[in-house]
Design a protein around this motif. Sequence first.
Motif, PDB file in Angstrom:
ATOM      1  N   ASN A  97     -12.818  -1.658  -3.983  1.00  0.00           N
ATOM      2  CA  ASN A  97     -12.393  -1.720  -2.586  1.00  0.00           C
ATOM      3  C   ASN A  97     -12.196  -3.154  -2.132  1.00  0.00           C
ATOM      4  OD1 ASN A  97     -12.454   1.072  -2.258  1.00  0.00           O
ATOM      5  ND2 ASN A  97     -14.626   1.052  -1.794  1.00  0.00           N
TER       6      ASN A  97
ATOM      7  N   TYR B 203      -6.964  -2.802  -2.076  1.00  0.00           N
ATOM      8  CA  TYR B 203      -7.926  -2.520  -3.145  1.00  0.00           C
ATOM      9  C   TYR B 203      -7.287  -2.852  -4.484  1.00  0.00           C
ATOM     10  CZ  TYR B 203      -5.127   1.778  -3.056  1.00  0.00           C
ATOM     11  OH  TYR B 203      -4.090   2.671  -3.045  1.00  0.00           O
ATOM     12  N   GLN B 204      -8.074  -2.774  -5.539  1.00  0.00           N
ATOM     13  CA  GLN B 204      -7.568  -2.978  -6.893  1.00  0.00           C
ATOM     14  C   GLN B 204      -7.863  -1.737  -7.719  1.00  0.00           C
ATOM     15  OE1 GLN B 204      -9.462  -6.591  -8.343  1.00  0.00           O
ATOM     16  NE2 GLN B 204      -7.498  -7.635  -8.226  1.00  0.00           N
ATOM     17  N   ILE B 205      -6.923  -1.389  -8.579  1.00  0.00           N
ATOM     18  CA  ILE B 205      -7.122  -0.318  -9.550  1.00  0.00           C
ATOM     19  C   ILE B 205      -7.025  -0.961 -10.931  1.00  0.00           C
ATOM     20  CG2 ILE B 205      -6.275   1.853 -10.492  1.00  0.00           C
ATOM     21  CD1 ILE B 205      -4.887   2.343  -7.782  1.00  0.00           C
TER      22      ILE B 205
ATOM     23  N   THR C 143      -4.278  -4.501 -14.187  1.00  0.00           N
ATOM     24  CA  THR C 143      -4.825  -4.446 -12.835  1.00  0.00           C
ATOM     25  C   THR C 143      -3.683  -4.290 -11.839  1.00  0.00           C
ATOM     26  OG1 THR C 143      -6.681  -5.841 -13.469  1.00  0.00           O
ATOM     27  CG2 THR C 143      -6.209  -5.671 -11.119  1.00  0.00           C
TER      28      THR C 143
ATOM     29  N   CYS D 283       0.808  -1.227   0.000  1.00  0.00           N
ATOM     30  CA  CYS D 283       0.000   0.000   0.000  1.00  0.00           C
ATOM     31  C   CYS D 283       0.840   1.277   0.000  1.00  0.00           C
ATOM     32  CB  CYS D 283      -0.977   0.004   1.171  1.00  0.00           C
ATOM     33  SG  CYS D 283      -0.199  -0.050   2.802  1.00  0.00           S
TER      34      CYS D 283
ATOM     35  N   ARG E 298      -6.794   0.033 -14.688  1.00  0.00           N
ATOM     36  CA  ARG E 298      -6.529   1.169 -15.577  1.00  0.00           C
ATOM     37  C   ARG E 298      -6.717   0.698 -17.016  1.00  0.00           C
ATOM     38  NH1 ARG E 298      -1.388   3.140 -11.991  1.00  0.00           N
ATOM     39  NH2 ARG E 298      -2.631   4.269 -10.454  1.00  0.00           N
TER      40      ARG E 298
ATOM     41  N   ASN F  90      -9.835   4.994 -14.883  1.00  0.00           N
ATOM     42  CA  ASN F  90      -9.414   4.292 -13.671  1.00  0.00           C
ATOM     43  C   ASN F  90     -10.652   3.795 -12.938  1.00  0.00           C
ATOM     44  OD1 ASN F  90      -6.493   4.583 -13.441  1.00  0.00           O
ATOM     45  ND2 ASN F  90      -6.911   6.761 -13.345  1.00  0.00           N
ATOM     46  N   LYS F  91     -10.628   2.531 -12.536  1.00  0.00           N
ATOM     47  CA  LYS F  91     -11.718   1.970 -11.742  1.00  0.00           C
ATOM     48  C   LYS F  91     -11.110   1.364 -10.492  1.00  0.00           C
ATOM     49  CE  LYS F  91     -15.425  -1.426 -11.836  1.00  0.00           C
ATOM     50  NZ  LYS F  91     -16.064  -2.507 -12.605  1.00  0.00           N
ATOM     51  N   THR F  92     -11.606   1.771  -9.321  1.00  0.00           N
ATOM     52  CA  THR F  92     -11.106   1.249  -8.050  1.00  0.00           C
ATOM     53  C   THR F  92     -12.139   0.307  -7.449  1.00  0.00           C
ATOM     54  OG1 THR F  92      -9.850   3.269  -7.665  1.00  0.00           O
ATOM     55  CG2 THR F  92     -10.267   1.882  -5.753  1.00  0.00           C
TER      56      THR F  92
END
Length: 144
Positions: free
Chosen positions: A74, A81-83, A102, A41, A85, A70-72
Motif C-alpha cells: 500500500n 500502491y505497488q504490485i 514491479t 490508477c 508479481r 502477487n504482493k501488494t
Amino acid sequence: MKVWTATDACGNSATTQQIITVQDIDAPVISGVPSDETVECDAVPPVPQSGVDVTVLDNCDATPVLTLQNKTINGGCPNSYQIIRTWTATDICGNTSEASYTLTVEDTQAPEFSNVPFDVPLNVMMHCLLMILISPIIVILLQV
C-alpha cells in the motif's frame, strides 16, 4: 552403466565398467515477464497469463511447474500502491528460478468537477440574503 572391453592381438582382454551419472543442475529459464512499469490508477494492466505471456523452458524437464505470486504494498492513498508479481519455475529435479516485475500504481490526476451550478452574480446573492434577513423584521413590524 557402460562396459568396455579391450582385446589385444594375442587374445588377451581386459574389461572395465563406466558409470555415467546424468545430473540436472540447470534451473528452468523464465521468459516474457514484463519490465517494471508505472501506471495511472485507472490504467492497471491485466496480469500476464502463465504459460501464454510468461513461459518457462528447461533443458531436462518438458513440463516444469510455473507459479505466480502477487504482493501488494500500500502507498500513501488508496489509489497509490505497488504490485510485485513474481513467477517461480521448478523442474522435476527441484531446480528453481524466479523472475518478477514491479507495477507502481499512482494517482496523479486531479479530480474534475461535473454538474457545477451556473455562476450567480454577487449582487443577486446579497439581495436574496438581505431579503431573508429583513423579511422577519418586516413581518414583525406589520403585526404591531
